[in-house]
Design a protein around this motif. Structure first.
Motif, mmCIF file in Angstrom:
data_model
loop_
_atom_site.group_PDB
_atom_site.id
_atom_site.type_symbol
_atom_site.label_atom_id
_atom_site.label_comp_id
_atom_site.label_asym_id
_atom_site.label_seq_id
_atom_site.Cartn_x
_atom_site.Cartn_y
_atom_site.Cartn_z
ATOM 1 N N VAL A 71 0.847 -1.237 -0.140
ATOM 2 C CA VAL A 71 0.079 -0.034 0.187
ATOM 3 C C VAL A 71 0.770 1.118 0.136
ATOM 4 C CG1 VAL A 71 -1.475 1.294 1.375
ATOM 5 C CG2 VAL A 71 -2.294 -1.095 1.059
ATOM 6 N N ILE A 72 1.965 1.150 1.072
ATOM 7 C CA ILE A 72 2.591 2.444 0.922
ATOM 8 C C ILE A 72 3.357 2.579 -0.483
ATOM 9 C CG2 ILE A 72 5.138 3.376 1.758
ATOM 10 C CD1 ILE A 72 4.234 1.906 4.400
ATOM 11 N N GLU A 73 3.879 1.529 -1.126
ATOM 12 C CA GLU A 73 4.739 1.687 -2.336
ATOM 13 C C GLU A 73 3.689 2.260 -3.401
ATOM 14 O OE1 GLU A 73 6.891 -1.275 -5.567
ATOM 15 O OE2 GLU A 73 6.311 -1.931 -3.883
ATOM 16 N N ASP A 74 2.416 1.841 -3.619
ATOM 17 C CA ASP A 74 1.319 2.205 -4.333
ATOM 18 C C ASP A 74 1.203 3.746 -4.017
ATOM 19 O OD1 ASP A 74 1.312 -0.135 -5.355
ATOM 20 O OD2 ASP A 74 -0.532 -1.039 -4.374
ATOM 21 N N ALA A 75 0.910 4.132 -2.912
ATOM 22 C CA ALA A 75 0.849 5.641 -2.498
ATOM 23 C C ALA A 75 1.872 6.405 -3.251
ATOM 24 C CB ALA A 75 0.666 5.626 -0.965
ATOM 25 N N GLU A 76 3.217 5.822 -2.892
ATOM 26 C CA GLU A 76 4.326 6.701 -3.225
ATOM 27 C C GLU A 76 4.410 6.764 -4.762
ATOM 28 O OE1 GLU A 76 7.796 4.711 -1.846
ATOM 29 O OE2 GLU A 76 7.548 5.625 0.310
ATOM 30 N N ALA A 77 4.006 5.864 -5.602
ATOM 31 C CA ALA A 77 3.898 5.824 -7.114
ATOM 32 C C ALA A 77 2.834 6.915 -7.400
ATOM 33 C CB ALA A 77 3.548 4.343 -7.616
ATOM 34 N N VAL A 78 1.771 6.892 -6.697
ATOM 35 C CA VAL A 78 0.739 7.953 -7.087
ATOM 36 C C VAL A 78 1.121 9.275 -6.760
ATOM 37 C CG1 VAL A 78 -1.416 8.702 -6.515
ATOM 38 C CG2 VAL A 78 -1.233 6.293 -6.776
ATOM 39 N N LEU A 79 1.632 9.424 -5.530
ATOM 40 C CA LEU A 79 2.479 10.743 -5.083
ATOM 41 C C LEU A 79 3.446 11.211 -6.346
ATOM 42 C CD1 LEU A 79 2.422 10.587 -1.286
ATOM 43 C CD2 LEU A 79 0.714 11.741 -2.791
ATOM 44 N N ASP A 80 3.873 10.449 -6.746
ATOM 45 C CA ASP A 80 5.181 10.851 -7.545
ATOM 46 C C ASP A 80 4.558 11.408 -9.014
ATOM 47 O OD1 ASP A 80 7.148 10.208 -6.101
ATOM 48 O OD2 ASP A 80 7.362 8.059 -7.124
ATOM 49 N N GLY A 81 3.451 11.060 -9.327
ATOM 50 C CA GLY A 81 2.826 11.705 -10.651
ATOM 51 C C GLY A 81 1.724 12.736 -10.270
ATOM 52 N N VAL A 82 1.657 13.053 -8.923
ATOM 53 C CA VAL A 82 0.609 14.139 -8.694
ATOM 54 C C VAL A 82 1.562 15.531 -8.359
ATOM 55 C CG1 VAL A 82 -1.114 14.946 -6.856
ATOM 56 C CG2 VAL A 82 -0.904 12.680 -7.536
ATOM 57 N N VAL A 83 1.171 16.606 -8.991
ATOM 58 C CA VAL A 83 1.625 18.037 -8.936
ATOM 59 C C VAL A 83 0.937 18.555 -7.706
ATOM 60 C CG1 VAL A 83 2.153 19.998 -10.040
ATOM 61 C CG2 VAL A 83 2.380 17.817 -11.319
ATOM 62 N N ILE A 84 1.986 18.889 -6.631
ATOM 63 C CA ILE A 84 1.170 19.784 -5.499
ATOM 64 C C ILE A 84 1.206 21.102 -5.756
ATOM 65 C CG2 ILE A 84 1.375 19.904 -3.275
ATOM 66 C CD1 ILE A 84 2.977 17.280 -3.056
ATOM 67 N N GLU A 85 0.304 21.898 -5.896
ATOM 68 C CA GLU A 85 0.011 23.005 -5.984
ATOM 69 C C GLU A 85 0.557 23.940 -4.873
ATOM 70 O OE1 GLU A 85 -0.786 24.566 -8.793
ATOM 71 O OE2 GLU A 85 -1.325 22.957 -9.973
ATOM 72 N N PRO A 86 1.396 25.099 -5.146
ATOM 73 C CA PRO A 86 2.080 25.825 -3.886
ATOM 74 C C PRO A 86 0.850 26.632 -3.279
ATOM 75 C CG PRO A 86 2.559 26.742 -5.874
ATOM 76 C CD PRO A 86 1.761 25.437 -6.450
ATOM 77 N N SER A 87 0.895 26.872 -2.185
ATOM 78 C CA SER A 87 0.050 27.677 -1.177
ATOM 79 C C SER A 87 -0.118 29.001 -1.891
ATOM 80 C CB SER A 87 0.149 27.681 -0.034
ATOM 81 O OG SER A 87 1.416 28.216 0.245
ATOM 82 N N ILE A 88 -1.180 29.820 -1.439
ATOM 83 C CA ILE A 88 -1.112 31.420 -1.969
ATOM 84 C C ILE A 88 -0.047 32.178 -1.115
ATOM 85 C CG2 ILE A 88 -2.830 33.427 -1.661
ATOM 86 C CD1 ILE A 88 -3.884 31.239 -3.370
ATOM 87 N N ASP A 89 0.289 31.892 -0.296
ATOM 88 C CA ASP A 89 1.415 32.753 0.525
ATOM 89 C C ASP A 89 2.765 32.285 -0.184
ATOM 90 O OD1 ASP A 89 -0.184 33.563 2.319
ATOM 91 O OD2 ASP A 89 0.396 32.218 3.870
ATOM 92 N N GLU A 90 2.866 31.016 -0.467
ATOM 93 C CA GLU A 90 3.982 30.677 -1.521
ATOM 94 C C GLU A 90 3.942 31.343 -2.761
ATOM 95 O OE1 GLU A 90 4.024 26.585 -1.622
ATOM 96 O OE2 GLU A 90 5.126 26.405 0.429
ATOM 97 N N GLN A 91 3.056 31.484 -3.369
ATOM 98 C CA GLN A 91 2.859 32.055 -4.882
ATOM 99 C C GLN A 91 3.013 33.546 -4.688
ATOM 100 O OE1 GLN A 91 -0.907 31.025 -6.521
ATOM 101 N NE2 GLN A 91 -0.652 28.908 -6.404
ATOM 102 N N VAL A 92 2.647 34.204 -3.472
ATOM 103 C CA VAL A 92 2.855 35.561 -3.424
ATOM 104 C C VAL A 92 4.392 35.849 -3.275
ATOM 105 C CG1 VAL A 92 2.223 37.621 -1.894
ATOM 106 C CG2 VAL A 92 0.430 35.850 -2.605
ATOM 107 N N ALA A 93 4.978 35.121 -2.469
ATOM 108 C CA ALA A 93 6.203 35.355 -2.230
ATOM 109 C C ALA A 93 7.055 34.913 -3.435
ATOM 110 C CB ALA A 93 6.808 34.511 -1.124
ATOM 111 N N LYS A 94 6.699 34.215 -4.202
ATOM 112 C CA LYS A 94 7.446 33.834 -5.524
ATOM 113 C C LYS A 94 7.262 34.935 -6.437
ATOM 114 C CE LYS A 94 7.807 30.433 -9.349
ATOM 115 N NZ LYS A 94 7.265 29.314 -9.816
#
Length: 250
Positions: A71-94
């Motif tokens: 299950v952990i291996e499958d979850a890691e494989a799924v997370l590798d293909g998922v793009v995590i969107e930055p938060s609003i504060d991170e976008q403003v700082a960038k």
């Protein structure tokens, strides 16, 4: 010739002496058993290991651990293909960092452009001055002749000639001054070796030493360049002239 023996009634009842066909149980067992139970003649492993493994009890804890790891291996494989969107504060700082970077680049480019424009203007002025210097130097003897003519007319009473020559001389000098020529006429001023050449000294105690008494020939300069120094006489025998540093200190 021997005769075949007849079995006794007891043996006949037990089946002794009869040829009873025997089925090949090994072949039948080989067809019905799964491939995991077969033995390889070239393999040195125990033939009964497959059966023992099949008969061994299953460890529930080991199975649960294997499932959790899967299950952990499958979850890691799924997370590798998922793009995590930055938060609003991170976008403003960038965005602020990028804006600051572009502002810095703009200021640097603006400063470089100002420096380039200033240097270009200075170069144009210098080229213009050099182009004029040669012409002015060739006209200086003409001005000298005009001044000598004016001096002769004044001493010999040539009034009509004097007025005409003065007018031409004034017009010529004004044209040169308009183009950046400066006349060096230091009579009564402190002697400056960078702009005047002393050809004689005169005794005069009423003025400080190294004062220009008379100007035999005027000098000319353009900007900071002296085209020709003035020819002058310098006084001596008077009080010592104070240096500019001493005047500034007082």
């Amino acid at each position: 010739m021997p005769q075949p023996s007849n079995p006794s009634p007891e043996r006949a009842a037990r089946g002794d002496g009869k040829n009873i066909p025997v089925e090949d149980t090994h072949a039948a067992a080989g067809e019905t058993q799964p491939p995991a139970g077969t033995t390889d003649p070239g393999n040195d492993s125990n033939p009964s290991s497959g059966a023992d493994a099949a008969a061994a009890p299953i460890d529930p804890q080991g199975s649960a651990s294997a499932q959790a790891a899967q299950v952990i291996e499958d979850a890691e494989a799924v997370l590798d293909g998922v793009v995590i969107e930055p938060s609003i504060d991170e976008q403003v700082a960038k965005a602020k960092a990028e804006a600051a970077e572009w502002q810095d680049k703009y200021l640097r480019l603006h400063a470089e452009w100002d420096t380039y424009r200033r240097r270009t203007a200075e170069q144009r002025e210098a080229e213009k001055a050099r182009a004029t210097e040669k012409l002015v130097e060739s006209l200086l003897p003409v001005i000298d002749d005009f001044e000598r003519t004016i001096d002769y007319a004044e001493k010999n009473g040539e009034g009509g000639l004097l007025d005409g020559v003065k007018a031409v001389h004034s017009k010529l000098v004004a044209t040169l001054v308009k183009d950046g020529v400066q006349v060096i006429d230091p009579k009564g001023e402190a002697f400056d070796a960078l702009e005047a050449q002393a050809v004689a000294t005169v005794e005069d105690a009423s003025v400080p030493d190294e004062t220009v008494a008379d100007v035999y020939q005027k000098g000319y300069k353009m900007g900071s360049k002296c085209l020709r120094p003035a020819m002058v006489t310098v006084t001596s025998g008077g009080p010592k002239r104070e240096k500019p540093q001493e005047n500034a200190a007082k």
